[in-house]
Design a protein around this motif. Structure first.
Motif, PDB file in Angstrom:
ATOM      1  N   ILE A 107       0.825  -1.206   0.000  1.00  0.00           N
ATOM      2  CA  ILE A 107       0.000   0.000   0.000  1.00  0.00           C
ATOM      3  C   ILE A 107       0.859   1.257   0.000  1.00  0.00           C
ATOM      4  N   ALA A 108       1.970   1.249   0.729  1.00  0.00           N
ATOM      5  CA  ALA A 108       2.796   2.450   0.878  1.00  0.00           C
ATOM      6  C   ALA A 108       4.272   2.083   0.978  1.00  0.00           C
ATOM      7  N   ASP A 109       5.111   3.079   0.751  1.00  0.00           N
ATOM      8  CA  ASP A 109       6.568   2.923   0.887  1.00  0.00           C
ATOM      9  C   ASP A 109       7.078   4.165   1.601  1.00  0.00           C
ATOM     10  N   ASN A 110       7.426   4.028   2.877  1.00  0.00           N
ATOM     11  CA  ASN A 110       7.862   5.199   3.636  1.00  0.00           C
ATOM     12  C   ASN A 110       8.850   4.793   4.732  1.00  0.00           C
ATOM     13  N   ASP A 111       9.331   5.774   5.476  1.00  0.00           N
ATOM     14  CA  ASP A 111      10.348   5.525   6.484  1.00  0.00           C
ATOM     15  C   ASP A 111       9.861   4.660   7.635  1.00  0.00           C
ATOM     16  N   GLU A 112       8.578   4.763   7.992  1.00  0.00           N
ATOM     17  CA  GLU A 112       8.058   3.959   9.100  1.00  0.00           C
ATOM     18  C   GLU A 112       7.988   2.482   8.714  1.00  0.00           C
ATOM     19  N   ILE A 113       7.595   2.213   7.493  1.00  0.00           N
ATOM     20  CA  ILE A 113       7.536   0.825   7.031  1.00  0.00           C
ATOM     21  C   ILE A 113       8.952   0.256   6.912  1.00  0.00           C
ATOM     22  N   ALA A 114       9.890   1.068   6.440  1.00  0.00           N
ATOM     23  CA  ALA A 114      11.287   0.623   6.367  1.00  0.00           C
ATOM     24  C   ALA A 114      11.833   0.311   7.764  1.00  0.00           C
ATOM     25  N   THR A 115      11.449   1.139   8.744  1.00  0.00           N
ATOM     26  CA  THR A 115      11.871   0.899  10.125  1.00  0.00           C
ATOM     27  C   THR A 115      11.282  -0.399  10.653  1.00  0.00           C
ATOM     28  N   LEU A 116      10.008  -0.631  10.365  1.00  0.00           N
ATOM     29  CA  LEU A 116       9.371  -1.874  10.809  1.00  0.00           C
ATOM     30  C   LEU A 116      10.048  -3.080  10.168  1.00  0.00           C
ATOM     31  N   LYS A 117      10.438  -2.945   8.904  1.00  0.00           N
ATOM     32  CA  LYS A 117      11.136  -4.041   8.215  1.00  0.00           C
ATOM     33  C   LYS A 117      12.437  -4.374   8.940  1.00  0.00           C
ATOM     34  N   ALA A 118      13.151  -3.327   9.373  1.00  0.00           N
ATOM     35  CA  ALA A 118      14.381  -3.537  10.138  1.00  0.00           C
ATOM     36  C   ALA A 118      14.074  -4.194  11.482  1.00  0.00           C
ATOM     37  N   TYR A 119      12.975  -3.805  12.099  1.00  0.00           N
ATOM     38  CA  TYR A 119      12.595  -4.337  13.410  1.00  0.00           C
ATOM     39  C   TYR A 119      12.265  -5.826  13.318  1.00  0.00           C
ATOM     40  N   VAL A 120      11.568  -6.209  12.262  1.00  0.00           N
ATOM     41  CA  VAL A 120      11.255  -7.629  12.056  1.00  0.00           C
ATOM     42  C   VAL A 120      12.547  -8.423  11.869  1.00  0.00           C
ATOM     43  N   ALA A 121      13.465  -7.893  11.074  1.00  0.00           N
ATOM     44  CA  ALA A 121      14.748  -8.570  10.845  1.00  0.00           C
ATOM     45  C   ALA A 121      15.525  -8.699  12.155  1.00  0.00           C
ATOM     46  N   GLN A 122      15.501  -7.650  12.976  1.00  0.00           N
ATOM     47  CA  GLN A 122      16.192  -7.695  14.267  1.00  0.00           C
ATOM     48  C   GLN A 122      15.594  -8.770  15.164  1.00  0.00           C
ATOM     49  N   ALA A 123      14.263  -8.833  15.201  1.00  0.00           N
ATOM     50  CA  ALA A 123      13.595  -9.832  16.037  1.00  0.00           C
ATOM     51  C   ALA A 123      13.918 -11.249  15.557  1.00  0.00           C
ATOM     52  N   ARG A 124      13.985 -11.434  14.249  1.00  0.00           N
ATOM     53  CA  ARG A 124      14.357 -12.744  13.699  1.00  0.00           C
ATOM     54  C   ARG A 124      15.769 -13.118  14.139  1.00  0.00           C
ATOM     55  N   MET A 125      16.652 -12.147  14.094  1.00  0.00           N
ATOM     56  CA  MET A 125      18.047 -12.400  14.438  1.00  0.00           C
ATOM     57  C   MET A 125      18.199 -12.745  15.913  1.00  0.00           C
ATOM     58  N   VAL A 126      17.436 -12.069  16.769  1.00  0.00           N
ATOM     59  CA  VAL A 126      17.533 -12.282  18.206  1.00  0.00           C
ATOM     60  C   VAL A 126      17.108 -13.699  18.606  1.00  0.00           C
ATOM     61  N   VAL A 127      16.244 -14.314  17.815  1.00  0.00           N
ATOM     62  CA  VAL A 127      15.801 -15.688  18.118  1.00  0.00           C
ATOM     63  C   VAL A 127      17.001 -16.627  18.195  1.00  0.00           C
ATOM     64  N   ASP A 128      17.956 -16.445  17.283  1.00  0.00           N
ATOM     65  CA  ASP A 128      19.153 -17.298  17.256  1.00  0.00           C
ATOM     66  C   ASP A 128      20.293 -16.503  16.624  1.00  0.00           C
ATOM     67  N   PRO A 129      20.920 -15.601  17.388  1.00  0.00           N
ATOM     68  CA  PRO A 129      21.901 -14.669  16.821  1.00  0.00           C
ATOM     69  C   PRO A 129      23.055 -15.334  16.088  1.00  0.00           C
ATOM     70  N   MET A 130      23.616 -16.385  16.647  1.00  0.00           N
ATOM     71  CA  MET A 130      24.809 -16.988  16.068  1.00  0.00           C
ATOM     72  C   MET A 130      24.573 -17.552  14.672  1.00  0.00           C
ATOM     73  N   SER A 131      23.393 -18.117  14.456  1.00  0.00           N
ATOM     74  CA  SER A 131      23.135 -18.740  13.160  1.00  0.00           C
ATOM     75  C   SER A 131      22.348 -17.844  12.201  1.00  0.00           C
ATOM     76  N   ARG A 132      21.852 -16.705  12.696  1.00  0.00           N
ATOM     77  CA  ARG A 132      20.985 -15.878  11.845  1.00  0.00           C
ATOM     78  C   ARG A 132      21.552 -14.511  11.478  1.00  0.00           C
TER      79      ARG A 132
END
Length: 216
Positions: A107-132
């Protein structure tokens, strides 16, 4: 002729009324949902985060052209991704965060959505930092970089990057010395940042307050 013109105006006004009413209903529903979300704290139970995410998803199912309901639903699922009891549960929540993120991106492309994309990636990484970190680390950095470029005054990319560095060991480029300048910059930006509307994202300041104590 005069009667015809009056009839046409009345018909147009009648046709516009449902649209206006729907818009007002959307604002009211979003305001209520955001109010519930703002009441959350570190002691909030996962069931409450989930109920809040579902609340935004219900709004999104009606307001299919609005990106904010999907954004907030995704944000709530990110919070759940950090609080899940095990890796499988965390990833299940983050799958839903990704689904809502992709719907918002359509629907949109903006800084808040880009930030959320980074937040999702961070949360994924935190699940298993060494392998992700090799997979999600670049996605996190790309989201942060894009958000900062789209809106240099948005404090939230600085919140995420500073927070990530605070909890990253010094030998990997983290630690207080590297995190504090970004966290302080985020705090400075919060002092002048103005959301574009009452419904726009405005989270993050409370999140960095405990870390700023260390920076003093």
């Amino acid at each position: 002729m005069k009667t015809l013109i009056v009839s046409l105006i009345a018909a147009l006004l009648g046709a516009a009324t449902p649209v206006l009413a729907q818009s007002e209903q959307y604002k009211q529903a979003m305001s209520a949902a955001i109010g519930t979300m703002k009441a959350h704290s570190m002691t909030t139970q996962p069931a409450d985060f989930l109920a809040s995410a579902n609340q935004f998803e219900r709004i999104a199912s009606v307001e299919t052209k609005e990106w904010l309901p999907r954004y907030y639903a995704g944000l709530e699922y990110v919070y759940l991704g950090f609080t899940g009891k095990d890796a499988a549960e965390k990833d299940a929540y983050l799958d839903k965060a990704d689904a809502n993120l992709k719907a918002a991106e359509a629907i949109a492309d903006n800084d808040e959505i880009a930030t959320l994309k980074a937040y999702v990636a961070q949360a994924r990484m935190v699940v298993d930092p060494m392998s992700r970190w090799q997979q999600y680390g670049p996605l996190f950095e790309a989201g942060i970089e894009k958000a900062m470029k789209l809106n240099p005054e948005n404090p939230r990319p600085y919140v995420l990057k500073g927070s990530a560095l605070m909890y990253t060991p010094e030998q990997f480029g983290g630690g207080e010395a590297n995190a504090c300048p970004l966290l302080k910059k985020a705090n400075e930006k919060f002092a002048t940042f103005k959301p574009s509307s009452d419904l726009s994202p405005n989270w993050g300041q409370k999140q960095i307050e405990p870390m700023l104590v260390k920076c003093k």
